[in-house]
Design a protein around this motif. Structure first.
Motif, PDB file in Angstrom:
ATOM      1  N   SER A   1      75.487  99.662  27.648  1.00 24.58           N
ATOM      2  CA  SER A   1      75.865 100.877  26.932  1.00 24.58           C
ATOM      3  C   SER A   1      77.161 100.720  26.146  1.00 24.58           C
ATOM      4  O   SER A   1      77.233 101.067  24.961  1.00 24.58           O
ATOM      5  N   VAL A   2      78.193 100.203  26.801  1.00 23.43           N
ATOM      6  CA  VAL A   2      79.490 100.060  26.121  1.00 23.43           C
ATOM      7  C   VAL A   2      79.367  99.122  24.930  1.00 23.43           C
ATOM      8  O   VAL A   2      79.897  99.394  23.843  1.00 23.43           O
ATOM      9  N   ALA A   3      78.654  98.017  25.102  1.00 29.99           N
ATOM     10  CA  ALA A   3      78.478  97.062  24.007  1.00 29.99           C
ATOM     11  C   ALA A   3      77.672  97.684  22.863  1.00 29.99           C
ATOM     12  O   ALA A   3      77.993  97.486  21.679  1.00 29.99           O
ATOM     13  N   HIS A   4      76.632  98.434  23.187  1.00 28.73           N
ATOM     14  CA  HIS A   4      75.828  99.099  22.164  1.00 28.73           C
ATOM     15  C   HIS A   4      76.674 100.092  21.360  1.00 28.73           C
ATOM     16  O   HIS A   4      76.608 100.115  20.117  1.00 28.73           O
ATOM     17  N   LEU A   5      77.467 100.887  22.036  1.00 27.45           N
ATOM     18  CA  LEU A   5      78.310 101.862  21.340  1.00 27.45           C
ATOM     19  C   LEU A   5      79.368 101.172  20.483  1.00 27.45           C
ATOM     20  O   LEU A   5      79.712 101.654  19.402  1.00 27.45           O
ATOM     21  N   THR A   6      79.882 100.039  20.945  1.00 22.08           N
ATOM     22  CA  THR A   6      80.858  99.287  20.154  1.00 22.08           C
ATOM     23  C   THR A   6      80.238  98.750  18.880  1.00 22.08           C
ATOM     24  O   THR A   6      80.816  98.850  17.787  1.00 22.08           O
ATOM     25  N   GLN A   7      79.043  98.172  18.985  1.00 21.79           N
ATOM     26  CA  GLN A   7      78.342  97.675  17.798  1.00 21.79           C
ATOM     27  C   GLN A   7      77.970  98.818  16.863  1.00 21.79           C
ATOM     28  O   GLN A   7      78.050  98.686  15.631  1.00 21.79           O
ATOM     29  N   LEU A   8      77.601  99.951  17.423  1.00 17.24           N
ATOM     30  CA  LEU A   8      77.232 101.102  16.611  1.00 17.24           C
ATOM     31  C   LEU A   8      78.426 101.592  15.802  1.00 17.24           C
ATOM     32  O   LEU A   8      78.304 101.932  14.618  1.00 17.24           O
ATOM     33  N   ALA A   9      79.594 101.635  16.439  1.00 13.33           N
ATOM     34  CA  ALA A   9      80.805 102.065  15.734  1.00 13.33           C
ATOM     35  C   ALA A   9      81.131 101.122  14.585  1.00 13.33           C
ATOM     36  O   ALA A   9      81.568 101.556  13.505  1.00 13.33           O
ATOM     37  N   ALA A  10      80.927  99.815  14.785  1.00 17.81           N
ATOM     38  CA  ALA A  10      81.206  98.844  13.725  1.00 17.81           C
ATOM     39  C   ALA A  10      80.236  99.008  12.559  1.00 17.81           C
ATOM     40  O   ALA A  10      80.636  98.970  11.384  1.00 17.81           O
ATOM     41  N   LEU A  11      78.953  99.203  12.854  1.00 12.90           N
ATOM     42  CA  LEU A  11      77.964  99.361  11.785  1.00 12.90           C
ATOM     43  C   LEU A  11      78.171 100.651  11.000  1.00 12.90           C
ATOM     44  O   LEU A  11      77.917 100.697   9.790  1.00 12.90           O
ATOM     45  N   ARG A  12      78.632 101.694  11.658  1.00 13.53           N
ATOM     46  CA  ARG A  12      78.832 102.960  10.968  1.00 13.53           C
ATOM     47  C   ARG A  12      80.031 102.952  10.032  1.00 13.53           C
ATOM     48  O   ARG A  12      80.226 103.891   9.265  1.00 13.53           O
ATOM     49  N   GLN A  13      80.829 101.898  10.081  1.00 15.06           N
ATOM     50  CA  GLN A  13      81.914 101.762   9.119  1.00 15.06           C
ATOM     51  C   GLN A  13      81.419 101.292   7.762  1.00 15.06           C
ATOM     52  O   GLN A  13      82.142 101.381   6.774  1.00 15.06           O
ATOM     53  N   LEU A  14      80.197 100.799   7.699  1.00 14.48           N
ATOM     54  CA  LEU A  14      79.625 100.322   6.436  1.00 14.48           C
ATOM     55  C   LEU A  14      78.957 101.476   5.694  1.00 14.48           C
ATOM     56  O   LEU A  14      78.149 102.209   6.277  1.00 14.48           O
ATOM     57  N   ASP A  15      79.278 101.598   4.433  1.00 15.38           N
ATOM     58  CA  ASP A  15      78.704 102.657   3.604  1.00 15.38           C
ATOM     59  C   ASP A  15      77.202 102.424   3.449  1.00 15.38           C
ATOM     60  O   ASP A  15      76.737 101.282   3.306  1.00 15.38           O
ATOM     61  N   ARG A  16      76.435 103.503   3.449  1.00 13.26           N
ATOM     62  CA  ARG A  16      74.985 103.402   3.269  1.00 13.26           C
ATOM     63  C   ARG A  16      74.599 102.946   1.861  1.00 13.26           C
ATOM     64  O   ARG A  16      73.422 102.664   1.603  1.00 13.26           O
ATOM     65  N   GLU A  17      75.583 102.891   0.962  1.00 14.45           N
ATOM     66  CA  GLU A  17      75.287 102.400  -0.386  1.00 14.45           C
ATOM     67  C   GLU A  17      74.830 100.943  -0.352  1.00 14.45           C
ATOM     68  O   GLU A  17      74.111 100.501  -1.256  1.00 14.45           O
ATOM     69  N   PHE A  18      75.237 100.192   0.664  1.00 16.42           N
ATOM     70  CA  PHE A  18      74.775  98.808   0.765  1.00 16.42           C
ATOM     71  C   PHE A  18      73.250  98.757   0.837  1.00 16.42           C
ATOM     72  O   PHE A  18      72.605  97.963   0.138  1.00 16.42           O
ATOM     73  N   GLU A  19      72.682  99.612   1.695  1.00 15.15           N
ATOM     74  CA  GLU A  19      71.221  99.624   1.820  1.00 15.15           C
ATOM     75  C   GLU A  19      70.562 100.150   0.549  1.00 15.15           C
ATOM     76  O   GLU A  19      69.521  99.640   0.123  1.00 15.15           O
ATOM     77  N   ALA A  20      71.176 101.167  -0.062  1.00 17.81           N
ATOM     78  CA  ALA A  20      70.598 101.747  -1.277  1.00 17.81           C
ATOM     79  C   ALA A  20      70.574 100.729  -2.413  1.00 17.81           C
ATOM     80  O   ALA A  20      69.558 100.582  -3.117  1.00 17.81           O
ATOM     81  N   VAL A  21      71.671 100.005  -2.602  1.00 15.73           N
ATOM     82  CA  VAL A  21      71.725  99.006  -3.670  1.00 15.73           C
ATOM     83  C   VAL A  21      70.756  97.862  -3.390  1.00 15.73           C
ATOM     84  O   VAL A  21      70.043  97.389  -4.296  1.00 15.73           O
ATOM     85  N   SER A  22      70.709  97.411  -2.150  1.00 13.82           N
ATOM     86  CA  SER A  22      69.791  96.321  -1.799  1.00 13.82           C
ATOM     87  C   SER A  22      68.341  96.716  -2.040  1.00 13.82           C
ATOM     88  O   SER A  22      67.544  95.942  -2.582  1.00 13.82           O
ATOM     89  N   ALA A  23      68.010  97.956  -1.664  1.00 14.45           N
ATOM     90  CA  ALA A  23      66.639  98.421  -1.871  1.00 14.45           C
ATOM     91  C   ALA A  23      66.322  98.538  -3.353  1.00 14.45           C
ATOM     92  O   ALA A  23      65.209  98.206  -3.800  1.00 14.45           O
ATOM     93  N   SER A  24      67.293  99.007  -4.140  1.00 15.50           N
ATOM     94  CA  SER A  24      67.054  99.154  -5.577  1.00 15.50           C
ATOM     95  C   SER A  24      66.845  97.810  -6.263  1.00 15.50           C
ATOM     96  O   SER A  24      66.148  97.721  -7.278  1.00 15.50           O
ATOM     97  N   LEU A  25      67.433  96.756  -5.700  1.00 13.77           N
ATOM     98  CA  LEU A  25      67.275  95.418  -6.264  1.00 13.77           C
ATOM     99  C   LEU A  25      66.076  94.680  -5.677  1.00 13.77           C
ATOM    100  O   LEU A  25      65.840  93.518  -6.012  1.00 13.77           O
ATOM    101  N   GLY A  26      65.360  95.353  -4.766  1.00 13.61           N
ATOM    102  CA  GLY A  26      64.190  94.725  -4.167  1.00 13.61           C
ATOM    103  C   GLY A  26      64.520  93.692  -3.118  1.00 13.61           C
ATOM    104  O   GLY A  26      63.700  92.821  -2.811  1.00 13.61           O
ATOM    105  N   VAL A  27      65.728  93.781  -2.541  1.00 12.08           N
ATOM    106  CA  VAL A  27      66.137  92.830  -1.500  1.00 12.08           C
ATOM    107  C   VAL A  27      65.619  93.314  -0.152  1.00 12.08           C
ATOM    108  O   VAL A  27      65.871  94.459   0.230  1.00 12.08           O
TER     109      VAL A  27
END
Length: 567
Positions: free
Chosen positions: A440-466
């Motif tokens: 649990s503690v490790a999962h929450l730590t990884q979750l906090a790190a991933l939530r620091q990344l803007d969702r624009e990364f996924e949006a741009v990657s999807a728009s480029l077909g990546v």
């Protein structure tokens, strides 16, 4: 065609990726249910059956409540855990205040010294108490005719090994106190004591409560300290061990496990409520507090922290010295005879190599699994129900004590109808149980790190077909690499030092170093037990140091922007 349409990802790619993410999401849920939920359910179910497999409802609980010894051990467990938490949090609060609210010198060194016990199993502190205050202890006269074996030893040993845990919680909490509150208090003419009672103490009340809850649960569910210095005093953790290992009474062991689970579960919900309250109390315009130098206050803070830190190091040092003594306390010349584990009953160097394999496998599997689960909870756009279920399953181990989870693994994986029964007694089940225990503690730590990344990364990657997996490999994983390494270190150290989660699961060929410490202590080989605990401590420290160097190298190679932020 407008710009939005031009940048839109191909519909076929979106559907294909959504199906893959959904498949991965529900596969993760299935694995979580299999290795976390079902073992706990097996424990709950076994408590309602007798030894012959007949359903008896609450009859086992009635038998437990009617047994004066078992019921008294439950009350004693709660009392000792509460007392240990009060003492531990009081000491940790003073140290946390010194680290956050003063300008005392050598803060980094002092913090590192106070956190050193995180690398040692609780057994090491308990063994040190024997060498200090036991029948042949250096400071036996300090006991005034009393004995360290019993409730006193349990409380002192519990405070020593849980102090760093409380300190981490309190330092984090007190670091978020709004500096504007102090400015307002000074403007109104409040003195130092008034500012402490009207600003510092109220602002840190949630941190105090969370630290108390954390220590309470750790002490309540700890097996090592009461086993080594508890003497004839029984607590819930040792009751489970006695029922399962000593009497092979699995149904009564399951009952005691459920009894142990209830206060831990209640403390879990209290801690979550307090954490939400603390987050709500921190405003978005809060200003970090920066203390001003005050010679007398800073000197007193340094002196107080030094006493605590040196006391902790001295306790560990006694165990190290005793492990090297030729024959305590008569021949104190240094010798390595106590490190000849293959000549001792209850353990050998094979146990250490098993622990090293367990820790390595747990670190690798745990870091990978928690990163994957955190990604599946946070990043996919679809599958809201699956993401919520996975988040809930990932939080379950936080409320389940290690002894309870380990007993659940016995009842579930050793069942003759379970097709995975072949895992029982292998190193693989030890790895799986340890990952689940600290998940649990490790999962929450990884979750906090991933939530620091803007969702624009996924949006741009999807728009480029990546494809999303390429984005994970090239963006998410490199950015979160320092956190992944930290989580691997967290799993490694806990796997090396844990006792409770694995004490029921090892076999003749998979004995672990932490279990060997217990076995050697039971056999009367206290010095070799101390030596094995020291080896665990040194290994955990070396691993943390190596991973810290790896983390720094990764940051320098792939994330120079982090270095620019800190300079």
């Amino acid at each position: 065609m407008n710009v939005t349409e031009a940048l839109a990802p191909p519909i076929g790619l979106v559907r294909h990726e959504s199906r893959l993410q959904a498949l991965a999401l529900w596969a993760a849920v299935l694995l979580g249910v299999l290795f976390i939920v079902l073992p706990v359910a097996a424990l709950l179910g076994r408590s309602a059956f007798d030894a012959q497999g007949s359903f008896v409802g609450l009859a086992n609980f009635e038998t437990w409540a009617a047994s004066p010894a078992l019921f008294e051990s439950a009350l004693r467990s709660l009392r000792l855990a509460a007392l240990s938490a009060m003492i531990c949090v009081a000491i940790a609060y003073g140290c946390a205040w010194s680290l956050t609210m003063t300008c005392m010198p050598a803060k980094g060194l002092m913090r590192a010294m106070l956190l050193v016990p995180l690398l040692a199993p609780s057994l090491l502190m308990a063994i040190s108490l024997i060498y200090l205050f036991g029948n042949q202890g250096l400071l036996k006269g300090w006991m005034g005719g009393g004995s360290i074996y019993g409730e006193v030893g349990i409380v002192v040993g519990s405070v020593l090994w849980t102090l760093p845990h409380a300190l981490l919680v309190l330092v984090t909490s007190m670091s978020t106190i709004d500096a504007r509150l102090y400015e307002a208090a000074e403007t109104l003419g409040a003195g130092a004591w008034r500012r402490f009672t009207s600003v510092t103490l109220p602002a840190s009340r949630y941190g105090l409560a969370m630290a108390w809850v954390v220590v309470f649960v750790l002490v309540l569910t700890d097996f090592g300290v009461p086993k080594v210095v508890g003497g004839q005093v029984q607590v819930l953790a040792t009751d489970i061990y006695k029922q399962v290992i000593g009497q092979q009474n699995f149904q009564m062991g399951a009952v005691v496990g459920v009894v142990l689970l209830l206060p831990a579960l209640g403390a879990f919900f209290v801690e979550r409520h307090l954490r939400r309250r603390q987050a709500a109390a921190l405003g978005v315009r809060a200003v970090p507090y920066s203390p001003r130098p005050q010679a007398l206050r800073d000197s007193l803070a340094l002196a107080g922290c030094s006493v605590v830190a040196l006391g902790l190091l001295a306790v560990i040092g006694v165990a190290v010295f005793a492990s090297l003594a030729q024959y305590w306390p008569y021949q104190l010349q240094p010798s390595l005879r106590n490190y000849r584990f293959d000549d001792m009953d209850g353990g050998g160097w094979g146990s250490y190599w098993n622990s090293l394999a367990l820790a390595t496998g747990t670190a690798a599997l745990g870091a990978a699994a928690t990163f994957a689960s955190a990604y599946l909870v946070d990043k996919p756009v679809h599958g809201r129900i699956g993401r919520e279920v996975l988040s809930l399953v990932s939080a379950v181990p936080l409320a389940v004590p290690g002894l309870v989870l380990g007993l659940g693994y016995i009842l579930f994986f050793n069942h003759p109808d379970n097709p995975l029964q072949g895992l029982y007694g292998t190193l693989a089940i030890l790895v799986l149980c340890t990952v689940a225990h600290f998940y649990s503690v490790a999962h929450l730590t990884q979750l906090a790190a991933l939530r620091q990344l803007d969702r624009e990364f996924e949006a741009v990657s999807a728009s480029l077909g990546v494809p999303f997996w390429r984005t994970v490999w090239r963006v998410h994983l490199p950015v979160c690499a320092p956190t992944v390494i930290d989580v691997a270190g967290y799993f490694f150290v806990n796997a090396m030092t844990t006792v409770s989660a694995v004490v029921f699961l090892y076999g003749p060929e998979t004995t672990l170093a932490s279990v060997a410490v217990l076995n050697m202590d039971d056999a009367g080989d206290i010095a070799p037990a101390a030596a094995m605990a020291v080896v665990i401590f040194v290994t955990a420290g070396a691993a943390r140091g190596g991973l810290a160097l790896l983390r720094a190298a990764v940051v320098r190679r792939t994330q120079r922007w982090r270095l620019r932020e800190t300079t």
